[in-house]
Enzyme design. Structure first.
Site, short mmCIF file in Angstrom:
data_model
loop_
_atom_site.label_atom_id
_atom_site.label_comp_id
_atom_site.label_asym_id
_atom_site.label_seq_id
_atom_site.Cartn_x
_atom_site.Cartn_y
_atom_site.Cartn_z
N CYS A 23 85.82 63.31 -2.66
CA CYS A 23 85.92 63.30 -4.13
C CYS A 23 87.34 63.10 -4.63
O CYS A 23 87.57 62.98 -5.83
CB CYS A 23 85.33 64.58 -4.71
N HIS A 67 81.46 55.29 -19.67
CA HIS A 67 82.14 54.15 -19.06
C HIS A 67 83.67 54.27 -19.15
O HIS A 67 84.36 53.28 -19.39
CB HIS A 67 81.63 52.82 -19.64
N GLU A 114 76.16 66.27 -12.15
CA GLU A 114 76.76 65.10 -11.51
C GLU A 114 75.72 64.35 -10.70
O GLU A 114 75.81 63.14 -10.53
CB GLU A 114 77.91 65.53 -10.59
#
Length: 125
Positions: A23, A67, A114
């Site tokens: 991550c 985005h 997530e």
């Protein structure tokens, strides 16, 4: 006690600067966000708060993140974890509800998924 929930989603990229593992590299998620309101009294129409109001404001807040590279938001201090994202959304919703003349004290929790199985929650203390 009454509870209502609305949800929306957004897609965004991030990496965790202070994490050692996969991550720490730039990657993306299709986030699912659930917002909870809670209260003991209904309005004259028999509602805690209008679903449409909550969903519209939640979409507005999540639209700011959609985005985007979340690391570019200073509020996340270089580590846009699901926990920090949940707190950000909670705080932004408090502001929008207050400025819109709604009872911001009804806002109870924000869940940020997530993945379908990994979620962080920020709850009013």
């Amino acid at each position: 006690m009454y509870e209502v929930r609305v949800e929306t989603d957004f897609a965004a990229a991030h990496f965790l600067s202070h994490y050692h593992g996969k991550c720490e590299r730039l990657h993306g998620h299709n986030y699912r966000v659930r917002l909870w309101a809670r209260g003991s009294e209904l309005d004259t129409g028999g509602m805690l708060i209008d679903f449409g109001v909550l969903k519209g404001l939640l979409r507005e807040v999540c639209g700011r993140l959609d985005h985007q590279n979340l690391n570019e938001f200073s509020v996340f201090s270089g580590d846009p974890s699901a926990e920090r994202i949940a707190k950000y959304i909670f705080d932004e919703m408090l502001t929008l509800l207050s400025h819109g003349g709604y009872n911001a004290k009804l806002l109870y929790a924000v869940d940020v998924y997530e993945t379908p199985t990994n979620m962080a929650r920020y709850v009013r203390d």
